[in-house]
Motif scaffolding. Structure first.
Motif, short mmCIF file in Angstrom:
data_model
loop_
_atom_site.label_atom_id
_atom_site.label_comp_id
_atom_site.label_asym_id
_atom_site.label_seq_id
_atom_site.Cartn_x
_atom_site.Cartn_y
_atom_site.Cartn_z
N GLY A 66 44.08 41.10 33.02
CA GLY A 66 43.08 40.05 33.23
C GLY A 66 42.96 39.66 34.68
O GLY A 66 41.84 39.52 35.21
N LEU A 67 44.10 39.47 35.34
CA LEU A 67 44.10 39.12 36.75
C LEU A 67 43.44 40.20 37.59
O LEU A 67 42.60 39.92 38.46
CB LEU A 67 45.55 38.89 37.23
CG LEU A 67 45.74 38.59 38.71
CD1 LEU A 67 45.24 37.19 39.01
CD2 LEU A 67 47.19 38.74 39.10
N ALA A 68 43.79 41.46 37.32
CA ALA A 68 43.22 42.57 38.08
C ALA A 68 41.72 42.67 37.90
O ALA A 68 40.98 42.88 38.86
CB ALA A 68 43.90 43.87 37.67
N GLN A 69 41.26 42.51 36.67
CA GLN A 69 39.82 42.60 36.43
C GLN A 69 39.06 41.49 37.16
O GLN A 69 38.01 41.74 37.76
CB GLN A 69 39.53 42.58 34.93
CG GLN A 69 39.92 43.86 34.25
CD GLN A 69 39.65 43.86 32.76
OE1 GLN A 69 39.34 42.83 32.17
NE2 GLN A 69 39.77 45.02 32.14
N VAL A 70 39.59 40.29 37.13
CA VAL A 70 38.92 39.17 37.80
C VAL A 70 38.95 39.36 39.31
O VAL A 70 37.91 39.22 39.99
CB VAL A 70 39.56 37.82 37.40
CG1 VAL A 70 39.07 36.69 38.28
CG2 VAL A 70 39.26 37.51 35.94
N LEU A 71 40.11 39.68 39.87
CA LEU A 71 40.21 39.85 41.32
C LEU A 71 39.34 41.00 41.81
O LEU A 71 38.65 40.86 42.83
CB LEU A 71 41.67 40.09 41.73
CG LEU A 71 42.60 38.88 41.63
CD1 LEU A 71 44.02 39.28 41.99
CD2 LEU A 71 42.11 37.75 42.52
N ASN A 72 39.38 42.12 41.12
CA ASN A 72 38.58 43.27 41.54
C ASN A 72 37.09 42.96 41.49
O ASN A 72 36.33 43.37 42.36
CB ASN A 72 38.90 44.49 40.68
CG ASN A 72 40.31 45.01 40.90
OD1 ASN A 72 40.99 44.63 41.85
ND2 ASN A 72 40.76 45.86 40.01
N LYS A 76 34.93 42.62 44.88
CA LYS A 76 34.13 43.84 44.91
C LYS A 76 34.88 45.04 45.49
O LYS A 76 34.31 45.93 46.11
CB LYS A 76 32.83 43.64 45.69
CG LYS A 76 31.98 42.50 45.18
CD LYS A 76 31.38 42.84 43.84
CE LYS A 76 30.41 41.73 43.45
NZ LYS A 76 30.38 41.48 42.05
N LYS A 77 36.21 45.03 45.33
CA LYS A 77 37.04 46.18 45.73
C LYS A 77 38.32 46.13 44.91
O LYS A 77 38.60 45.13 44.23
CB LYS A 77 37.35 46.16 47.22
CG LYS A 77 38.16 44.98 47.70
CD LYS A 77 38.40 45.06 49.18
CE LYS A 77 39.21 43.87 49.65
NZ LYS A 77 39.53 43.93 51.07
N THR A 78 39.08 47.19 44.98
CA THR A 78 40.31 47.26 44.18
C THR A 78 41.42 46.47 44.88
O THR A 78 41.97 46.91 45.88
CB THR A 78 40.73 48.72 43.97
OG1 THR A 78 39.69 49.41 43.30
CG2 THR A 78 42.00 48.80 43.14
#
Length: 83
Positions: A66-72, A76-78
């Motif tokens: 969840g954190l990764a999806q929101v931050l990415n 607008k980058k990985t």
């Protein structure tokens, strides 16, 4: 618990076209439900304890995904790889 495990397993199959993080969340959640069902059906406390630790792993994976999806998405980058 068995029915939730079956449902989650079917949902896991649906994630096979998604990222690895989401696949791991659904795979560990399905395993969790099946371990809880086995522990409950045969009264084995050890299996229930193992299920608890596996549930903690599932929770950490879900938080990361969840954190990764929101931050990415926000940056607008990985920022955190999803696999």
């Amino acid at each position: 618990l068995v029915m939730w495990g079956i449902f989650t397993l079917v949902m896991f199959i649906g994630t096979l076209k998604a990222n690895r993080a989401l696949q791991l969340v659904f795979a560990t959640l399905a395993i969790l439900f099946f371990l809880l069902a086995i522990g409950e059906l045969n009264g084995n406390g050890t299996i229930t304890v193992v299920a608890g630790y596996e549930g903690i792993l599932c929770g950490f994976l879900a938080v990361y995904a969840g954190l990764a999806q929101v931050l990415n998405e926000m940056y607008k980058k990985t920022i955190a790889p999803l696999g």
